[in-house]
Design a protein around this motif. Structure first.
Motif, short mmCIF file in Angstrom:
data_model
loop_
_atom_site.label_atom_id
_atom_site.label_comp_id
_atom_site.label_asym_id
_atom_site.label_seq_id
_atom_site.Cartn_x
_atom_site.Cartn_y
_atom_site.Cartn_z
N VAL A 166 0.84 -1.21 0.00
CA VAL A 166 0.00 0.00 0.00
C VAL A 166 0.87 1.25 0.00
O VAL A 166 0.59 2.22 -0.70
CB VAL A 166 -0.93 0.02 1.23
CG1 VAL A 166 -1.82 1.26 1.21
CG2 VAL A 166 -1.77 -1.26 1.28
N TYR A 167 1.94 1.21 0.78
CA TYR A 167 2.89 2.31 0.85
C TYR A 167 4.29 1.79 0.57
O TYR A 167 4.56 0.60 0.69
CB TYR A 167 2.87 2.95 2.25
CG TYR A 167 1.55 3.58 2.62
CD1 TYR A 167 1.27 4.89 2.27
CD2 TYR A 167 0.58 2.84 3.30
CE1 TYR A 167 0.05 5.47 2.60
CE2 TYR A 167 -0.64 3.41 3.63
CZ TYR A 167 -0.90 4.72 3.28
OH TYR A 167 -2.12 5.28 3.59
N ARG A 168 5.15 2.70 0.18
CA ARG A 168 6.57 2.36 0.09
C ARG A 168 7.14 2.46 1.51
O ARG A 168 6.87 3.42 2.22
CB ARG A 168 7.28 3.34 -0.83
CG ARG A 168 8.77 3.04 -1.06
CD ARG A 168 9.33 3.95 -2.14
NE ARG A 168 10.73 3.67 -2.39
CZ ARG A 168 11.74 4.30 -1.78
NH1 ARG A 168 11.50 5.26 -0.90
NH2 ARG A 168 13.00 3.98 -2.06
N GLU A 169 7.93 1.46 1.92
CA GLU A 169 8.41 1.42 3.30
C GLU A 169 9.94 1.42 3.33
O GLU A 169 10.59 0.71 2.58
CB GLU A 169 7.89 0.17 4.00
CG GLU A 169 6.37 0.11 4.08
CD GLU A 169 5.87 -1.17 4.73
OE1 GLU A 169 5.29 -1.09 5.81
OE2 GLU A 169 6.11 -2.26 4.15
N VAL A 170 10.46 2.23 4.24
CA VAL A 170 11.91 2.29 4.46
C VAL A 170 12.14 2.06 5.95
O VAL A 170 11.53 2.72 6.80
CB VAL A 170 12.50 3.65 4.05
CG1 VAL A 170 13.98 3.72 4.41
CG2 VAL A 170 12.31 3.90 2.56
N LEU A 171 13.02 1.12 6.27
CA LEU A 171 13.38 0.83 7.66
C LEU A 171 14.89 0.77 7.77
O LEU A 171 15.58 0.37 6.82
CB LEU A 171 12.78 -0.50 8.12
CG LEU A 171 11.26 -0.67 7.98
CD1 LEU A 171 10.94 -1.42 6.68
CD2 LEU A 171 10.69 -1.43 9.17
N TYR A 172 15.43 1.14 8.91
CA TYR A 172 16.86 1.03 9.13
C TYR A 172 17.14 0.79 10.60
O TYR A 172 16.29 1.05 11.46
CB TYR A 172 17.59 2.28 8.63
CG TYR A 172 17.40 3.53 9.47
CD1 TYR A 172 18.40 3.96 10.35
CD2 TYR A 172 16.25 4.29 9.38
CE1 TYR A 172 18.25 5.11 11.11
CE2 TYR A 172 16.09 5.45 10.13
CZ TYR A 172 17.09 5.85 11.00
OH TYR A 172 16.94 6.99 11.75
N ASP A 173 18.33 0.26 10.87
CA ASP A 173 18.77 0.04 12.25
C ASP A 173 19.59 1.24 12.70
O ASP A 173 20.49 1.70 11.99
CB ASP A 173 19.62 -1.23 12.34
CG ASP A 173 18.80 -2.51 12.13
OD1 ASP A 173 17.59 -2.48 12.40
OD2 ASP A 173 19.39 -3.52 11.69
N GLN A 174 19.26 1.75 13.89
CA GLN A 174 19.99 2.88 14.44
C GLN A 174 21.44 2.48 14.76
O GLN A 174 21.76 1.30 14.91
CB GLN A 174 19.30 3.36 15.73
CG GLN A 174 17.88 3.88 15.52
CD GLN A 174 17.84 5.41 15.52
OE1 GLN A 174 18.69 6.07 14.93
NE2 GLN A 174 16.83 5.96 16.18
N PRO A 175 22.35 3.45 14.88
CA PRO A 175 23.75 3.13 15.17
C PRO A 175 23.90 2.25 16.41
O PRO A 175 23.29 2.49 17.45
CB PRO A 175 24.36 4.52 15.42
CG PRO A 175 23.53 5.44 14.59
CD PRO A 175 22.12 4.89 14.68
N GLY A 176 24.72 1.20 16.28
CA GLY A 176 24.96 0.29 17.39
C GLY A 176 23.86 -0.73 17.61
O GLY A 176 23.95 -1.55 18.53
N HIS A 177 22.84 -0.71 16.79
CA HIS A 177 21.70 -1.62 16.93
C HIS A 177 21.57 -2.50 15.69
O HIS A 177 21.95 -2.10 14.58
CB HIS A 177 20.41 -0.83 17.12
CG HIS A 177 20.33 -0.04 18.39
ND1 HIS A 177 21.04 1.12 18.58
CD2 HIS A 177 19.62 -0.23 19.53
CE1 HIS A 177 20.77 1.61 19.78
NE2 HIS A 177 19.92 0.80 20.38
N GLY A 178 21.00 -3.68 15.89
CA GLY A 178 20.72 -4.56 14.76
C GLY A 178 21.93 -4.82 13.90
O GLY A 178 23.01 -5.16 14.38
N ARG A 179 21.77 -4.60 12.58
CA ARG A 179 22.86 -4.87 11.64
C ARG A 179 23.64 -3.62 11.25
O ARG A 179 24.45 -3.66 10.32
CB ARG A 179 22.27 -5.55 10.39
CG ARG A 179 21.93 -7.02 10.60
CD ARG A 179 21.08 -7.60 9.50
NE ARG A 179 19.69 -7.20 9.66
CZ ARG A 179 18.69 -7.67 8.92
NH1 ARG A 179 18.93 -8.56 7.97
NH2 ARG A 179 17.44 -7.26 9.13
N SER A 180 23.39 -2.52 11.92
CA SER A 180 24.17 -1.30 11.66
C SER A 180 25.48 -1.33 12.43
O SER A 180 25.64 -2.06 13.41
CB SER A 180 23.36 -0.05 12.05
OG SER A 180 22.33 0.19 11.12
N GLY A 181 26.42 -0.51 11.97
CA GLY A 181 27.72 -0.44 12.63
C GLY A 181 27.67 0.38 13.90
O GLY A 181 26.65 0.98 14.25
#
Length: 351
Positions: free
Chosen positions: A107-122
């Motif tokens: 329905v919508y275009r979705e963008v997600l990201y991991d904050q610094p130090g969290h998940g798969r982010s550096g």
């Protein structure tokens, strides 16, 4: 040993333990029997027992490097509508929006990201994490993943604070690019006043310990990480107690939240505490007066109680407040239908 000497010699350890408590959802409130924990973790009537947490597919994955050298992990799900950009909270990752991601896919275009130090982010190479830097990181993701067209920003907890930091830095975005803002279980400041639902005497005891965590060294934090892994049942109980509002939340959802908590290292937690503890961005809310705002909060949130959301609405008199009955701090995972319905009505109205 005098109490004063004990605290002075063990400040780093105490600070780390205080931070771990915050990550799990508060301050320890007792330990249940292992058999009880195992039974609750595998409840036969759990409606989300087979939910594919952490395994949703995306159309694009790439990295965005912030000005301070952190590589952020980004996922994009294509869709015909405006872009929804999701910003998660402290000790969590993009999986916090699991049910919202599924509800609005296609329905919508979705963008997600991991904050610094969290998940798969550096991680930040050195120094403390700051909300100012998180706001700049959000801007970097916005410029890369949604360089044109309207965007709706959706922030949970620290993610909402990140949006406020962006509004403080780039108020012009909220005049021509941002179509709306959703703030879930967030706050514009005064986090140092949170009591975690504890009696005043315990609250007064715990608050001075939080800033001390900044002095915890790598050895101390690695020891704390080992302790967290060894006491996963306690972490699960703490997550359920302080992250959820209902008496018997889905064990699978509790386990998923606890997993996100546990994969955020104590060192990262320690380097975030100061910026969260001193967060104060009520003036920044002025930039949000030019866009529609939806504020959502559970009525039993112990980490950022409903009063914090009500304060945001007082500063934004045109904002809509939705209170989720029986909702804790992760109401968007605990009561996804209520949160999704509120978001759907809001999005249809503004887009």
């Amino acid at each position: 040993m005098a109490v004063k000497d004990f605290f002075s010699r063990n400040a780093g350890i105490i600070g780390a333990v205080a931070a771990v408590g915050l990550a799990a959802g508060g301050v320890a409130a007792g330990v249940a029997a292992d058999r009880y924990v195992r039974r609750r973790r595998t409840a036969a009537d759990d409606p989300h027992a087979q939910e594919p947490f952490g395994a949703l597919q995306s159309d694009e994955q790439y990295g965005v490097t912030t000005s301070d050298g952190v590589d952020l992990y980004v996922e994009v799900i294509d869709g015909p509508g405006p872009t929804l950009l999701f910003v998660h909270g402290f000790c969590l990752d993009m999986g916090t929006f699991h049910f919202q991601r599924r509800a609005f896919e296609g329905v919508y275009r979705e963008v997600l990201y991991d904050q610094p130090g969290h998940g798969r982010s550096g991680r930040l190479p050195k120094g403390e994490y700051t909300l100012d830097a998180l706001g700049a990181g959000l801007r970097a993701v916005l410029d890369k993943a949604a360089p044109s067209g309207k965007v709706v920003l959706v922030g949970h907890s620290m993610g909402g604070m990140t949006i406020m930091a962006l509004a403080e830095q780039s108020p012009e975005l909220f005049e021509d690019r941002v179509a709306g803002v959703v703030l879930i279980s967030s706050s514009a400041g005064r986090i140092n006043e949170v009591t975690f639902g504890l009696p005043a005497v315990f609250s007064r005891f715990s608050k001075p310990l939080l800033p001390v965590v900044r002095s915890a060294g790598r050895l101390t934090t690695s020891m704390a990480d080992a302790a967290r892994r060894a006491s996963s049942d306690l972490a699960w109980l703490l997550t359920r107690r302080y992250g959820f509002g209902t008496e018997k939340p889905s064990p699978a959802v509790v386990s998923y939240v606890e997993k996100m908590n546990s994969t955020t290292s104590t060192e990262v937690i320690a380097r975030y505490v100061h910026t969260l503890y001193t967060h104060s961005r009520v003036p920044a809310l002025a930039a949000l007066r030019s866009v529609p705002v939806l504020v959502v909060c559970g009525d039993t949130d112990l980490l950022l109680p409903l009063a914090y959301s009500e304060e945001i609405v007082r500063e934004l008199p045109d904002a809509e407040l939705v209170v989720v009955e029986g909702g804790g701090h992760v109401a968007l995972l605990e009561h996804p239908a209520a949160v999704n319905d509120a978001m759907k009505a809001f999005l249809e109205r503004i887009t």
